[in-house]
Scaffold this motif. Structure first.
Motif, PDB file in Angstrom:
ATOM      1  N   MET A  24       0.847  -1.197   0.000  1.00 24.33           N
ATOM      2  CA  MET A  24       0.000   0.000   0.000  1.00 24.33           C
ATOM      3  C   MET A  24       0.881   1.245   0.000  1.00 24.33           C
ATOM      4  N   THR A  25       1.358   1.615  -1.179  1.00 24.47           N
ATOM      5  CA  THR A  25       2.335   2.702  -1.228  1.00 24.47           C
ATOM      6  C   THR A  25       2.282   3.430  -2.556  1.00 24.47           C
ATOM      7  N   GLU A  26       2.830   4.652  -2.522  1.00 27.59           N
ATOM      8  CA  GLU A  26       3.005   5.386  -3.779  1.00 27.59           C
ATOM      9  C   GLU A  26       4.465   5.371  -4.215  1.00 27.59           C
ATOM     10  N   ALA A  27       5.271   4.534  -3.581  1.00 30.81           N
ATOM     11  CA  ALA A  27       6.676   4.380  -4.001  1.00 30.81           C
ATOM     12  C   ALA A  27       6.709   3.915  -5.460  1.00 30.81           C
ATOM     13  N   PRO A  28       7.727   4.362  -6.220  1.00 33.18           N
ATOM     14  CA  PRO A  28       7.744   4.046  -7.653  1.00 33.18           C
ATOM     15  C   PRO A  28       7.865   2.553  -7.970  1.00 33.18           C
ATOM     16  N   THR A  29       7.119   2.136  -8.974  1.00 28.93           N
ATOM     17  CA  THR A  29       7.174   0.757  -9.475  1.00 28.93           C
ATOM     18  C   THR A  29       6.646   0.762 -10.904  1.00 28.93           C
ATOM     19  N   THR A  30       7.108  -0.196 -11.715  1.00 23.37           N
ATOM     20  CA  THR A  30       6.544  -0.307 -13.071  1.00 23.37           C
ATOM     21  C   THR A  30       5.333  -1.241 -13.073  1.00 23.37           C
ATOM     22  N   TYR A  31       5.050  -1.848 -11.903  1.00 22.35           N
ATOM     23  CA  TYR A  31       3.951  -2.821 -11.822  1.00 22.35           C
ATOM     24  C   TYR A  31       2.607  -2.151 -12.091  1.00 22.35           C
ATOM     25  N   GLU A  32       1.819  -2.758 -12.956  1.00 20.40           N
ATOM     26  CA  GLU A  32       0.470  -2.247 -13.215  1.00 20.40           C
ATOM     27  C   GLU A  32      -0.425  -3.426 -13.590  1.00 20.40           C
ATOM     28  N   VAL A  33      -1.709  -3.237 -13.317  1.00 21.73           N
ATOM     29  CA  VAL A  33      -2.639  -4.319 -13.625  1.00 21.73           C
ATOM     30  C   VAL A  33      -3.217  -4.105 -15.020  1.00 21.73           C
ATOM     31  N   THR A  34      -2.420  -4.501 -16.018  1.00 23.94           N
ATOM     32  CA  THR A  34      -2.926  -4.582 -17.389  1.00 23.94           C
ATOM     33  C   THR A  34      -2.753  -6.035 -17.794  1.00 23.94           C
ATOM     34  N   TRP A  35      -3.511  -6.479 -18.780  1.00 24.57           N
ATOM     35  CA  TRP A  35      -3.410  -7.889 -19.157  1.00 24.57           C
ATOM     36  C   TRP A  35      -2.004  -8.223 -19.661  1.00 24.57           C
TER      37      TRP A  35
END
Ligand code: FMN
Length: 360
Positions: A24-35
């Motif tokens: 539960m964070t706004e720390a940077p990541t490239t993770y995203e919920v796209t197919w």
């Protein structure tokens, strides 16, 4: 069925169908919920020889600045899609039993078992986060009732998977008439069942009905105690074998200092409003996460209460080896940036696990 292969410590991914994963964070990541992104992560785990992809069943986010888990792929449809995009890994669906009629669940599961050629498993959740049960217009049942409902539900599903003649079922909660389901699943007698209840009622349900229980534990010692207790319960009371696995959140970097800095960054950018919403629900409505609830909100921000394993590759491997030695059959893992960090895990941690013999 990969979840029962010869690997001493099974490995899996947890939460790749939900925004935020376990963090539960706004720390940077490239993770995203796209197919596309979810598929890339799943295929990487499959190539690495992992045993399981475990989604989170979530219908609504937790508010706060990130609306943690607010975007999520529905888990039967998600499993069907990934079954077609992977080769060897087990694909799990996680089902909130009060939201899915057992006839629908039995047929959807059999369908995914066919698409995956027998690589499907079903995680049974009794219903847990009240606002999302209310969204369905179903009131959240009391804890004991929830498991009694689950008992009827799983009996119906099991019979639909294994019986050829239509049957009637008259329970206290569920009633079906002339119920049938074809095709039968590929796995015999039926797909692997999982449950993550840690309360006495939850563990008893697991011991009676499922093949794998997921533990919410936050130390190696508790993992050892839990795994022993769960296995003994199943064996002594019901003459059944129960596997025990757990969830963990991994931060692995070249040095311990760098790994700790990532942890700090996650907390510095943490969504504490969302974490409070989550803790309130957990504290009141389940027994599995008591220790985590009492140690403040940081464990939720960091990893949704999953066991944090933070350090350099040797330290991370060592902790996983300790969990294996403590009797855990498997660990389903989450990362802040699944895809990027999995590649690193493959390169730096997997060889150490192989060296130690917990992976072959
Ligand atoms: C590894 C793991 C995965 C879980 N997955 C879900 C999930 O996807 N959706 C959900 O609502 N609850 C999930 N839970 C919560 C449990 O299914 C269970 O409802 C909770 O632990 C409370 O049960 P108890 O009070 O009987 O211990 C999970 C728990 C664990 C430890």
């Amino acid at each position: 069925m990969p979840l029962f292969n010869e690997q001493p410590l099974k490995l899996g991914l947890f939460g790749i169908n939900c925004s935020g994963g376990l963090t539960m964070t706004e720390a940077p990541t490239t993770y995203e919920v796209t197919w596309e992104h979810t598929t890339a992560i799943a295929q990487r785990a499959d190539r690495m020889g992992f045993e399981a992809l475990v989604p989170i069943a979530r219908w609504k986010g937790f508010g706060g600045s990130t609306d943690f888990n607010g975007t999520s792929f529905e888990t039967y449809a998600w499993a069907a899609g990934l079954a077609a995009e992977t080769e060897n890994i087990t694909i799990v669906s996680t089902s909130h039993l009060p939201t899915t009629h057992p006839i629908v669940a039995a047929k959807a599961s059999a369908t995914i078992d066919h698409i995956s050629h027998g690589r499907f498993a079903l995680n049974l959740v009794m219903g847990w986060f009240t606002p999302e049960m209310e969204m369905f217009g179903v009131s959240q049942r009391g804890h004991t009732d929830r498991y009694q409902y689950g008992e009827e539900w799983v009996q119906i599903v099991r019979r639909l998977w294994t019986e050829n003649e239509p049957f009637d079922f008259e329970g206290e909660y569920l009633r079906v008439k002339d119920a049938v389901s074809f095709p039968k699943p590929i796995q015999k007698p039926h797909p692997v069942l999982i449950n993550a209840g840690n309360s006495p009622a939850g563990l008893d349900f697991s011991a009676r009905n499922v093949d794998i229980n997921f533990a919410a534990v936050d130390s190696v010692e508790k993992a050892r105690e839990y795994a022993t207790r769960a296995r003994e319960l199943a064996f002594k009371e019901y003459q059944r074998e129960l596997s025990v696995m757990m969830s963990a959140f991994i931060i692995c970097r070249d040095t311990e200092k760098e790994a700790q800095q990532v942890k700090q960054q996650i907390l510095d950018h943490g969504d504490y409003v969302g974490a409070r919403n989550l803790a309130e629900v957990l504290g009141v409505q389940s027994s599995s996460f008591n220790d985590q609830v009492h140690s403040g909100l940081d464990p939720f921000v960091l990893s949704f209460g999953a066991f944090p394993i933070i350090g350099n590759p040797e330290q991370v491997a060592d902790k996983l080896i300790q969990l294996s030695n403590a009797g855990m059959d498997g660990v389903v893992m989450a990362f802040l940036d699944y895809n990027e960090e999995l590649a690193y895990f493959d390169e730096k941690v997997m060889p150490l696990l192989r060296q130690a013999g917990v992976r072959k």
